[in-house]
Structure formats: structure tokens, C-alpha cells
Design an enzyme around this catalytic site. Structure first.
Site, PDB file in Angstrom:
ATOM      1  N   THR A  34      62.248   3.986  52.896  1.00  0.00           N
ATOM      2  CA  THR A  34      62.275   5.289  52.521  1.00  0.00           C
ATOM      3  C   THR A  34      63.669   5.473  52.559  1.00  0.00           C
ATOM      4  O   THR A  34      64.527   6.274  51.612  1.00  0.00           O
ATOM      5  CB  THR A  34      61.661   6.453  53.008  1.00  0.00           C
ATOM      6  OG1 THR A  34      60.282   6.111  52.659  1.00  0.00           O
ATOM      7  CG2 THR A  34      62.033   7.720  52.678  1.00  0.00           C
ATOM      8  N   ASP A  77      59.501  -2.007  50.165  1.00  0.00           N
ATOM      9  CA  ASP A  77      58.601  -1.001  50.810  1.00  0.00           C
ATOM     10  C   ASP A  77      58.019  -1.804  51.897  1.00  0.00           C
ATOM     11  O   ASP A  77      57.291  -2.603  51.779  1.00  0.00           O
ATOM     12  CB  ASP A  77      57.814  -0.253  49.852  1.00  0.00           C
ATOM     13  CG  ASP A  77      56.963   0.881  50.587  1.00  0.00           C
ATOM     14  OD1 ASP A  77      56.311   0.795  51.450  1.00  0.00           O
ATOM     15  OD2 ASP A  77      56.953   2.098  49.731  1.00  0.00           O
ATOM     16  N   SER A  78      57.999  -1.185  53.263  1.00  0.00           N
ATOM     17  CA  SER A  78      57.347  -1.921  54.253  1.00  0.00           C
ATOM     18  C   SER A  78      56.002  -2.036  54.369  1.00  0.00           C
ATOM     19  O   SER A  78      55.463  -3.038  55.179  1.00  0.00           O
ATOM     20  CB  SER A  78      57.785  -1.173  55.769  1.00  0.00           C
ATOM     21  OG  SER A  78      57.133  -0.197  55.932  1.00  0.00           O
ATOM     22  N   SER A  79      55.184  -1.241  53.370  1.00  0.00           N
ATOM     23  CA  SER A  79      53.816  -1.727  52.970  1.00  0.00           C
ATOM     24  C   SER A  79      53.410  -3.129  52.733  1.00  0.00           C
ATOM     25  O   SER A  79      52.491  -3.781  52.626  1.00  0.00           O
ATOM     26  CB  SER A  79      53.228  -0.786  52.117  1.00  0.00           C
ATOM     27  OG  SER A  79      53.428   0.481  52.611  1.00  0.00           O
ATOM     28  N   THR A 109      59.011   3.172  57.580  1.00  0.00           N
ATOM     29  CA  THR A 109      58.587   3.556  58.417  1.00  0.00           C
ATOM     30  C   THR A 109      56.963   3.201  58.767  1.00  0.00           C
ATOM     31  O   THR A 109      56.152   2.986  59.811  1.00  0.00           O
ATOM     32  CB  THR A 109      58.496   5.051  58.659  1.00  0.00           C
ATOM     33  OG1 THR A 109      58.071   5.772  57.517  1.00  0.00           O
ATOM     34  CG2 THR A 109      59.950   5.643  58.831  1.00  0.00           C
ATOM     35  N   ASP A 110      56.347   2.781  57.582  1.00  0.00           N
ATOM     36  CA  ASP A 110      54.973   2.719  57.421  1.00  0.00           C
ATOM     37  C   ASP A 110      54.449   1.372  58.445  1.00  0.00           C
ATOM     38  O   ASP A 110      53.412   1.586  58.947  1.00  0.00           O
ATOM     39  CB  ASP A 110      54.517   2.421  56.126  1.00  0.00           C
ATOM     40  CG  ASP A 110      54.363   3.595  55.247  1.00  0.00           C
ATOM     41  OD1 ASP A 110      54.719   4.674  55.675  1.00  0.00           O
ATOM     42  OD2 ASP A 110      54.363   3.415  53.959  1.00  0.00           O
ATOM     43  N   GLN A 298      39.943   2.556  70.487  1.00  0.00           N
ATOM     44  CA  GLN A 298      40.450   3.453  69.178  1.00  0.00           C
ATOM     45  C   GLN A 298      41.170   4.817  69.917  1.00  0.00           C
ATOM     46  O   GLN A 298      41.844   5.520  69.192  1.00  0.00           O
ATOM     47  CB  GLN A 298      39.357   4.133  68.600  1.00  0.00           C
ATOM     48  CG  GLN A 298      38.557   2.829  67.955  1.00  0.00           C
ATOM     49  CD  GLN A 298      37.295   3.467  67.150  1.00  0.00           C
ATOM     50  OE1 GLN A 298      37.144   4.479  67.010  1.00  0.00           O
ATOM     51  NE2 GLN A 298      36.695   2.287  66.563  1.00  0.00           N
ATOM     52  N   CYS A 299      41.043   5.207  71.213  1.00  0.00           N
ATOM     53  CA  CYS A 299      41.813   6.054  71.756  1.00  0.00           C
ATOM     54  C   CYS A 299      43.413   5.701  71.803  1.00  0.00           C
ATOM     55  O   CYS A 299      43.848   4.849  72.277  1.00  0.00           O
ATOM     56  CB  CYS A 299      41.370   6.340  73.189  1.00  0.00           C
ATOM     57  SG  CYS A 299      39.498   7.002  73.268  1.00  0.00           S
TER      58      CYS A 299
HETATM   59  N1  ASP Z   1      56.343   3.647  52.287  1.00  0.00           N
HETATM   60  C1  ASP Z   1      57.842   3.870  53.068  1.00  0.00           C
HETATM   61  C2  ASP Z   1      58.110   2.344  53.751  1.00  0.00           C
HETATM   62  O1  ASP Z   1      57.431   2.017  54.808  1.00  0.00           O
HETATM   63  C3  ASP Z   1      57.822   4.798  54.168  1.00  0.00           C
HETATM   64  C4  ASP Z   1      59.001   4.933  54.812  1.00  0.00           C
HETATM   65  O2  ASP Z   1      60.061   4.158  54.957  1.00  0.00           O
HETATM   66  O3  ASP Z   1      59.216   6.205  55.508  1.00  0.00           O
HETATM   67  O4  ASP Z   1      58.755   1.460  53.283  1.00  0.00           O
END
Ligand code: ASP
Length: 362
Positions: A34, A77-79, A109-110, A298-299
Site C-alpha cells: 500500500t 501486493d504482498s498477498s 503489510t498483509d 491459536q491463542c
Molecule cells: N494489500 C497490501 C499489501 O499487503 C496491504 C498493505 O500494504 O497495507 O501489499
């Protein structure tokens, strides 16, 4: 992603004279996320190419550091990040390791917590900071958090102990909003607010308020040795989160995936799972086929204590490794890393149970 190791470095104008060798020299590696996104024709956010970052972020020109920018030719996009991308990123850092005092990785961030954990393992004997950061709002937008995150990440990457010249944070870490987190302890916990990350089961390495306060006793200072950049990650890995009502079909399908070498078993509480015969048989059968099982809770806080309850009593004898207080992100990448080393059964077991990069507290 294309895997060219000879990408150009773009010097960014700053307050430091490029010939002043006393000014810390830092490399910003832009991978996407992002932080560098803009809206495309169909209204979705997509990563842009970063040219002159200093034109988008004038604050950079005031920094007393020598800065260079390496942009990946096709930011993502990090996804979309893959273990292959982590190995490439680590090689890029290895390629420029001796030239620079510290590295800042601009990343989505993902999956930042996965990437930071992966790089923690791949970069063995790291003696310089590798700080991941990004933003919740793109750099060009009003109220973007990119400036704040990047400037502080650069200050952290340049930081030295007040007396002496030793590096302050020779670790892979995540800086976001106001906390610095060890790479193997980071977790994304928020998608709408600026405070997107949490340090799980470990204190933050630093806090950024009016000043930067380092928690020196929590930072790993290892004797300086030569950086080793590992070259393999095992991709035959899965995660199996348990839930009440999970069926034999689901468990056996996941554990029966062709080529599976390891699985993070996301259990309840302190590492507990159903005692149903079919469930234990599925696990035992996977173990017999040589599939490594890492028991992770999972905690969000606390730890796995196999054998505390009857519901985990048989795990140790089956050879299921207790993940202690590890995060799922650090566990998945640890399995990929350790299984990628191609070691003996005994050594693999030993490493899975060992604290390799500060990911578990024993
Ligand atoms: N979808 C974005 C990514 O991970 C989200 C982000 O960067 O905040 O690339």
C-alpha cells in the site's frame, strides 16, 4: 517477480554529502504494498513503480544519512509474495551487505510478518539491521503514515549505541506506527487503524514517541560472524487450524496433500486437540509418512505445553513438536527453512525445537 541481482541503485539527495563516509549508508528496498499504491482504472489499489522517492517524501532530503533506493521492477501486493521472493530478497541484501550499514524494506503489510520471519531465518549471523516497514495509507495520499514509518525505520537502521559504534539492532525487525518488533514476533492485527502490528509474546525492541527508546536487553547481540544467506525453503508445508466440528475428511485431506513435508497444527489453548481416535490416527499416520507436525496455539499469548491436559498427552510420543510460544507466521516459515536444510531426522527435530532467531522463549 524477476530475480535480477544487478538492479540499479538510485542515490537519493539528503543532507549528507555522498562522499562523507562517516554518515550511515542505508539501502531502501521497495517491494510494493500500500505504501506505494495508487488507484487503477477499475478502482482497485495496485502497486506503482517508485522512481524518485524523495519527490514524494521531501522529509528524506533532511536526513543526515546517505540513502540509496533499489526498486523491484515489478512491485507486488504482498498477498502475492512467495518463498522464492524471500530467497531473492535475502540474496539482494547479501549482495549489498558490505556496502551498507543498514537496510529498510518497504513491503505490504498483509504478509509483512511472514516475510520478516522468513528473512530472519534465511539471513543467518546477521550483524546489521534489516527493518521492514510500509503504510496503511499510500505515500501520495493525505494522512499517509508512510512518511512517519519510513523516516523512523531509517533512523532505527542507522542507530548506533550511544557510546561506541556498534549497531543498535542487528536483527530483522518490523517497525510500524510506534513500535519496533522482532521479525519472528510480529503479527498483523489491524487492517483499518495505523497501529497494524503487535509484538506477540515478546516485548517490543523499541518504542517511538517523542524520542526513540530502545529496549537494549531485549535485542539480540550475537558475536559478529560472516553473514550466511541460505538458499532453500521447503514449500511442501500447510497449516491446519482446528475448530469444533472439524471432520476426518478435512484433516486427512490436508495431511494427505501430495508432497507434504510439514504442517503447523493450530491447536486450542496450551496446545490441545480432540482425543477422538480418528483424529489421533490421522496424525499418527502422517507422522509415519514422515510429515513433521508443529503444534502452535491459536491463542495470541501464552504457550504450548504438550501433556498438560489429556487432550495433548499423546503428542510427544507421536513425535509432534511443541511450538512453545511461537506465532503461526514464524512457525510456517521455520518449517520451510528447517525442512529446506535437508538435515537428518534427529537434527531436524532438534532445530524445530530450538530457538533459532528469537522466535520462541524456552
Ligand atoms: N494489500 C497490501 C499489501 O499487503 C496491504 C498493505 O500494504 O497495507 O501489499
Amino acid at each position: 517477480m524477476s530475480y535480477d541481482l544487478n538492479l540499479p541503485l538510485l542515490p537519493l539527495p539528503t543532507r549528507a554529502d555522498a562522499t562523507d563516509t562517516t554518515a550511515p549508508r542505508l539501502l531502501i528496498i521497495y517491494t510494493g504494498g500500500t505504501v506505494g499504491m495508487a488507484v487503477n482504472r477499475s478502482g482497485g489499489l495496485v502497486p506503482m513503480k517508485f522512481g524518485r522517492l524523495d519527490r514524494k517524501m521531501h522529509e528524506l532530503t533532511r536526513l543526515p544519512f546517505r540513502l540509496e533506493l533499489l526498486s523491484l521492477p515489478a512491485p507486488i501486493d504482498s498477498s502475492n509474495v512467495t518463498p522464492q521472493d524471500w530467497l531473492y530478497l535475502a540474496q539482494l541484501i547479501g549482495r549489498h551487505y558490505t556496502e551498507f550499514d543498514g537496510f529498510v524494506v518497504l513491503h505490504g503489510t498483509d504478509t509483512m510478518a511472514y516475510s520478516a520471519a522468513a528473512l530472519s531465518y534465511i539471513l543467518e549471523h546477521l550483524g546489521k539491521p534489516v527493518v521492514f516497514t510500509g503504510a496503511q495509507v499510500p505515500v501520495g495520499a493525505n494522512r499517509s503514515d508512510a512518511q512517519r514509518n519510513l523516516i523512523t525505520a531509517l533512523e532505527i537502521a542507522a542507530a548506533r549505541h550511544p557510546r561506541g559504534h556498534t549497531v543498535r539492532v542487528p536483527e530483522v525487525c518490523v517497525f510500524f506506527n510506534d513500535i519496533l518488533i522482532r521479525g519472528t514476533r510480529a503479527k498483523k492485527v489491524e487492517s483499518q487503524q495505523f497501529a497494524a502490528f503487535k509484538s506477540e509474546n515478546y516485548p517490543p525492541l523499541a518504542r517511538a514517541g517523542i524520542g526513540l527508546e530502545f529496549d537494549d536487553k531485549s535485542i539480540r547481540l550475537l558475536p559478529a560472524t560472516r553473514l550466511k544467506v541460505h538458499e532453500n525453503m521447503e514449500t511442501g508445508v500447510a497449516v491446519l487450524p482446528l475448530f469444533p466440528g472439524i471432520t476426518e475428511a478435512v484433516v486427512s485431506a490436508v495431511l494427505g496433500v501430495p508432497g507434504l513435508r510439514g504442517c503447523v497444527l493450530e491447536t486450542y489453548g496450551s496446545g490441545n486437540a480432540p482425543t477422538a481416535e480418528w483424529f489421533l490416527n490421522c496424525l499418527a499416520e502422517a507422522r509415519q509418512r514422515g510429515v513433521w507436525l508443529l503444534n502452535v496455539s491459536q491463542c495470541e499469548e501464552g504457550r504450548v505445553v504438550q501433556g498438560k491436559y489429556e487432550t495433548s498427552a499423546r503428542f510427544a510420543e507421536m513425535g509432534i513438536v511443541g511450538g512453545e510460544d511461537i506465532t503461526t507466521e514464524a512457525a510456517v516459515t521455520k518449517l520451510m527453512f528447517v525442512l529446506g536444510l535437508g538435515l537428518s531426522e534427529a537434527r531436524t527435530r532438534e532445530l524445530l525445537a530450538t530457538d533459532l532467531r528469537g522466535e520462541i522463549t524456552l
